[in-house]
Design a protein around this motif. Structure first.
Motif, PDB file in Angstrom:
ATOM      1  N   LEU A 136       0.829  -1.200   0.000  1.00  0.00           N
ATOM      2  CA  LEU A 136       0.000   0.000   0.000  1.00  0.00           C
ATOM      3  C   LEU A 136       0.872   1.263   0.000  1.00  0.00           C
ATOM      4  CD1 LEU A 136      -2.842  -1.046   2.475  1.00  0.00           C
ATOM      5  CD2 LEU A 136      -2.774  -1.204  -0.014  1.00  0.00           C
ATOM      6  N   LEU A 137       2.047   1.175   0.632  1.00  0.00           N
ATOM      7  CA  LEU A 137       2.979   2.304   0.613  1.00  0.00           C
ATOM      8  C   LEU A 137       3.431   2.596  -0.805  1.00  0.00           C
ATOM      9  CD1 LEU A 137       4.863   4.378   1.987  1.00  0.00           C
ATOM     10  CD2 LEU A 137       6.540   2.524   2.247  1.00  0.00           C
ATOM     11  N   PHE A 138       3.801   1.536  -1.552  1.00  0.00           N
ATOM     12  CA  PHE A 138       4.259   1.731  -2.930  1.00  0.00           C
ATOM     13  C   PHE A 138       3.114   2.199  -3.833  1.00  0.00           C
ATOM     14  CE2 PHE A 138       7.944  -1.272  -2.040  1.00  0.00           C
ATOM     15  CZ  PHE A 138       8.852  -0.233  -2.009  1.00  0.00           C
ATOM     16  N   LEU A 139       1.887   1.786  -3.530  1.00  0.00           N
ATOM     17  CA  LEU A 139       0.733   2.273  -4.275  1.00  0.00           C
ATOM     18  C   LEU A 139       0.624   3.794  -4.141  1.00  0.00           C
ATOM     19  CD1 LEU A 139      -1.919   1.528  -5.849  1.00  0.00           C
ATOM     20  CD2 LEU A 139      -3.052   1.449  -3.617  1.00  0.00           C
ATOM     21  N   MET A 140       0.765   4.277  -2.913  1.00  0.00           N
ATOM     22  CA  MET A 140       0.682   5.714  -2.677  1.00  0.00           C
ATOM     23  C   MET A 140       1.914   6.453  -3.214  1.00  0.00           C
ATOM     24  SD  MET A 140      -2.228   6.075  -1.500  1.00  0.00           S
ATOM     25  CE  MET A 140      -2.038   7.846  -1.361  1.00  0.00           C
ATOM     26  N   VAL A 141       3.078   5.788  -3.161  1.00  0.00           N
ATOM     27  CA  VAL A 141       4.297   6.393  -3.723  1.00  0.00           C
ATOM     28  C   VAL A 141       4.131   6.606  -5.220  1.00  0.00           C
ATOM     29  CG1 VAL A 141       6.716   5.937  -4.277  1.00  0.00           C
ATOM     30  CG2 VAL A 141       5.903   5.606  -1.950  1.00  0.00           C
ATOM     31  N   GLY A 142       3.558   5.607  -5.911  1.00  0.00           N
ATOM     32  CA  GLY A 142       3.340   5.744  -7.348  1.00  0.00           C
ATOM     33  C   GLY A 142       2.413   6.901  -7.671  1.00  0.00           C
ATOM     34  N   PHE A 143       1.324   7.010  -6.920  1.00  0.00           N
ATOM     35  CA  PHE A 143       0.370   8.097  -7.146  1.00  0.00           C
ATOM     36  C   PHE A 143       1.017   9.456  -6.866  1.00  0.00           C
ATOM     37  CE2 PHE A 143      -2.989  11.016  -5.898  1.00  0.00           C
ATOM     38  CZ  PHE A 143      -3.937  10.815  -6.893  1.00  0.00           C
ATOM     39  N   SER A 144       1.721   9.554  -5.731  1.00  0.00           N
ATOM     40  CA  SER A 144       2.352  10.819  -5.348  1.00  0.00           C
ATOM     41  C   SER A 144       3.457  11.208  -6.315  1.00  0.00           C
ATOM     42  CB  SER A 144       2.922  10.708  -3.927  1.00  0.00           C
ATOM     43  OG  SER A 144       1.911  10.361  -2.998  1.00  0.00           O
ATOM     44  N   ASN A 145       4.236  10.216  -6.762  1.00  0.00           N
ATOM     45  CA  ASN A 145       5.334  10.481  -7.691  1.00  0.00           C
ATOM     46  C   ASN A 145       4.812  11.024  -9.013  1.00  0.00           C
ATOM     47  OD1 ASN A 145       7.978  10.576  -8.589  1.00  0.00           O
ATOM     48  ND2 ASN A 145       8.044   8.439  -9.178  1.00  0.00           N
ATOM     49  N   PHE A 146       3.699  10.441  -9.497  1.00  0.00           N
ATOM     50  CA  PHE A 146       3.125  10.944 -10.748  1.00  0.00           C
ATOM     51  C   PHE A 146       2.592  12.357 -10.554  1.00  0.00           C
ATOM     52  CE2 PHE A 146      -0.068  11.700 -13.944  1.00  0.00           C
ATOM     53  CZ  PHE A 146       0.541  11.226 -15.085  1.00  0.00           C
ATOM     54  N   ALA A 147       1.950  12.604  -9.400  1.00  0.00           N
ATOM     55  CA  ALA A 147       1.412  13.933  -9.131  1.00  0.00           C
ATOM     56  C   ALA A 147       2.530  14.978  -9.104  1.00  0.00           C
ATOM     57  CB  ALA A 147       0.649  13.933  -7.814  1.00  0.00           C
ATOM     58  N   LEU A 148       3.664  14.638  -8.487  1.00  0.00           N
ATOM     59  CA  LEU A 148       4.803  15.566  -8.425  1.00  0.00           C
ATOM     60  C   LEU A 148       5.355  15.840  -9.819  1.00  0.00           C
ATOM     61  CD1 LEU A 148       6.659  14.190  -5.270  1.00  0.00           C
ATOM     62  CD2 LEU A 148       5.472  16.385  -5.468  1.00  0.00           C
ATOM     63  N   ASN A 149       5.468  14.805 -10.644  1.00  0.00           N
ATOM     64  CA  ASN A 149       5.986  14.994 -12.000  1.00  0.00           C
ATOM     65  C   ASN A 149       4.988  15.731 -12.885  1.00  0.00           C
ATOM     66  OD1 ASN A 149       8.738  13.491 -12.830  1.00  0.00           O
ATOM     67  ND2 ASN A 149       7.802  12.443 -11.096  1.00  0.00           N
ATOM     68  N   TYR A 150       3.697  15.501 -12.650  1.00  0.00           N
ATOM     69  CA  TYR A 150       2.676  16.253 -13.394  1.00  0.00           C
ATOM     70  C   TYR A 150       2.822  17.741 -13.106  1.00  0.00           C
ATOM     71  CZ  TYR A 150      -1.883  18.022 -14.824  1.00  0.00           C
ATOM     72  OH  TYR A 150      -2.890  18.744 -15.411  1.00  0.00           O
ATOM     73  N   ASN A 151       3.027  18.069 -11.831  1.00  0.00           N
ATOM     74  CA  ASN A 151       3.225  19.467 -11.454  1.00  0.00           C
ATOM     75  C   ASN A 151       4.539  20.012 -12.018  1.00  0.00           C
ATOM     76  OD1 ASN A 151       2.448  21.835  -9.690  1.00  0.00           O
ATOM     77  ND2 ASN A 151       4.436  21.352  -8.805  1.00  0.00           N
ATOM     78  N   ARG A 152       5.555  19.148 -12.067  1.00  0.00           N
ATOM     79  CA  ARG A 152       6.866  19.555 -12.589  1.00  0.00           C
ATOM     80  C   ARG A 152       6.792  19.919 -14.070  1.00  0.00           C
ATOM     81  NH1 ARG A 152      11.566  15.012 -13.221  1.00  0.00           N
ATOM     82  NH2 ARG A 152      13.088  16.230 -14.402  1.00  0.00           N
ATOM     83  N   TYR A 153       5.987  19.181 -14.835  1.00  0.00           N
ATOM     84  CA  TYR A 153       5.886  19.420 -16.274  1.00  0.00           C
ATOM     85  C   TYR A 153       4.678  20.268 -16.653  1.00  0.00           C
ATOM     86  CZ  TYR A 153       9.305  15.636 -16.581  1.00  0.00           C
ATOM     87  OH  TYR A 153      10.427  14.863 -16.435  1.00  0.00           O
ATOM     88  N   TYR A 154       3.969  20.768 -15.660  1.00  0.00           N
ATOM     89  CA  TYR A 154       2.744  21.516 -15.966  1.00  0.00           C
ATOM     90  C   TYR A 154       3.081  22.841 -16.644  1.00  0.00           C
ATOM     91  CZ  TYR A 154      -1.526  24.185 -15.467  1.00  0.00           C
ATOM     92  OH  TYR A 154      -2.633  24.956 -15.725  1.00  0.00           O
TER      93      TYR A 154
END
Length: 541
Positions: A60-78
């Motif tokens: 479940l930790l890695f599930l949330m890490v994947g979601f958070s990591n994508f969110a951070l990169n989405y913001n990075r490339y926004y």
């Protein structure tokens, strides 16, 4: 490791649905559905199949890490129009990291310091008197920044998403680009190795078709490959030889081990790692190269440390590392095909070998995994692709080692010498054989793509049915837990379908965005009509 990587991918997928597809409700529901389903599986089957609460928490930790990591990169490339206008006024210089010579233009990838931060840019030079600038050059750029185009219609190619996988945010068609100064940073040493690659390929300048094909098969760069040739390889299902993979890396390791006389000193091992990294730089780290190099390093590290190496675990670890750094790679066709190929060999070779023998089973497992995605991505399939691959792979297995050896000794190679002539003839033989087996496309047919969610579910079911867990359940005749497992996983499966649904799939009248002109698709009574679809000299639309 496979399950942990799978949970990371699930989290990234939920983030993609939530942010890139602008469906936050479906994305959050998918996240919750996966978490709840695995909690239920742990509660029902954990003791019998060794899933502890600690392992569940890590999943479940890695599930949330994947979601958070994508969110951070989405913001990075926004980016949006406001940021674009502000960045446009500050674009003055760009440090060149990669150079590609296309037929009509020069393509530069580089970084620029803009008000929104350091951004990676794709710059195209269409000028008549263009000449390539060297890697590491800081160039003065004059031109209009623009946002890459998104998919105009559902299911079509999303160029903006594709470039995000490379970290690229903006594109610019340069009105003028000229060298300003040369950067002297230590990291530029790796990038300047590309010049050695260009010098080697320059020895085949008198044969552009050979040069373009060698650039593809040795370095994974298809920029100079003739369009007709690439189409023939794609329709034959043999285009995978144009991606640097285990064949290339495996030969390089074998050659280096032979030169080191199979000694296992740590200095020799580190030297091999360095050569693999340099080769990765020469291929500009395509997904298949990155996967092959990472797995090779993990495998050799295991041998040096006297630890067993498992292909499935190594593949999962390599994918995990890549996606942690760049989650947008998950949506790149090259990344998907690279890992599907290795997963097919890891999961399907053993079951199929009981019926086909190990050699044929390995080839069949590769095709079983690749064919559904090829139809999904390219809408083409050749039923004889397995037979066509046999002679093509054989010739490629000769051409690649010879090409690598010639590259290593390229300083001693002349453009008109016997070695260069031999490699040219072998290249022409491979291309001509593939063209003959293509038979003008008469053997390959067009197919309609299935839905994204259905394709994902197909692969998940296929991998589960060929997994060790499924075999254990069958041997134990544990039908109760097997039915329970499928029932529990129905919830995230339905949520996945909901997240990837096409809102226009059932529409009767669709106005298609073709950029210019009109195109209308009508559906009525089980029949389809396309109005003003255009056409060309070869097709009567």
């Amino acid at each position: 490791m496979m399950i942990y990587t799978g949970m990371l991918i699930a989290g990234i997928t939920a983030g993609y649905i939530c942010l890139e597809r602008h469906r936050p409700v479906e994305g959050i529901l998918l996240l919750a559905g996966i978490a709840g389903s695995f909690a239920a599986i742990s509660e029902q089957m954990g003791k019998e199949y060794g899933m502890t609460r600690k392992q569940l928490r890590v999943m479940l930790l890695f599930l949330m890490v994947g979601f958070s990591n994508f969110a951070l990169n989405y913001n990075r490339y926004y980016t949006d129009e406001t940021l674009l206008k502000r960045d446009q006024t500050a674009l003055k210089e760009m440090k060149i990291l990669h150079v590609r010579e296309q037929e009509k233009y020069l393509a530069y990838e580089g970084t620029a310091d803009l008000p929104s931060g350091r951004r990676r840019i794709l710059c195209r030079d269409y000028s008549e008197n263009r000449s390539p600038l060297s890697v590491g050059t800081v160039a003065r750029v004059s031109g209009e920044l623009s946002l890459p185009e998104e998919a105009r219609n559902p299911g079509c190619f999303n160029y903006r998403l594709h470039l995000k996988g490379k970290g690229i945010v903006y594109t610019v068609n340069a009105q003028a680009i000229r060298a300003h100064r040369i950067s002297r940073r230590p990291t530029d040493v790796f990038h300047r190795k590309l010049q050695q690659r260009n010098d080697f390929l320059g020895k085949f300048h008198h044969r552009p078709a050979v040069r373009g094909f060698l650039k593809g098969i040795l370095f994974g760069d298809r920029g100079e490959l003739e369009e007709e040739t690439y189409r023939e390889f794609t329709e034959n299902g043999t285009a995978h030889i144009l991606a640097v993979s285990g064949l290339h890396v495996g030969f390089l390791i074998a050659l280096l081990n032979a030169l080191a006389r199979k000694r296992k000193y740590w200095k020799i091992t580190m030297g091999i790692f360095l050569v693999l990294i340099l080769y990765g730089e020469l291929t500009e780290w395509s997904p298949s190269t990155l996967r092959a190099v990472l797995i090779a390093i993990l495998s050799m590290s295991g041998m040096y440390l006297n630890r067993a190496f498992d292909l499935t675990t190594g593949t999962a670890a390599a994918a995990f590392g890549v996606l942690m750094v760049q989650p947008y790679q998950l949506f790149q066709t090259g990344f998907i095909m690279s890992y599907l190929a290795i997963l097919g060999m890891a999961f399907l070779t053993r079951p199929l070998s009981h019926f086909l023998g190990e050699g044929l089973a390995s080839l069949m497992s590769l095709q079983i995994m690749m064919i559904p995605f090829q139809i999904y991505a390219f809408n083409r399939f050749n039923p004889l692709t397995v037979l066509i691959n046999l002679p093509i792979i054989f010739l490629a297995s000769v051409l690649v080692p010879c090409g690598v050896i010639l590259f290593l000794f390229s300083d001693l190679l002349s453009s008109g010498g016997i070695p260069a002539e031999s490699i040219s003839r072998l290249t022409e033989l491979l291309v001509e054989l593939n063209r003959m087996l293509h038979m003008n496309g008469s053997l390959s047919g067009s197919f309609t793509s299935t839905g994204t969610a259905r394709l994902i579910l197909f692969y998940l079911i296929l991998l589960f049915l060929s997994s060790e867990l499924f075999r254990v359940m069958v041997l134990r005749r544990d039908g109760t837990n097997l039915r329970r497992l499928f029932l529990i996983l129905t919830i995230p499966a339905l949520l996945l379908v909901l997240g990837f649904r096409n809102p226009l799939a059932g529409a009767e009248v669709i106005f298609i965005d073709v950029g210019q002109g009109d195109a209308i698709h009508l559906r009525s009574g089980g029949k389809n009509v396309l109005i003003d679809g255009g056409g060309d000299s070869k097709r009567n639309v």
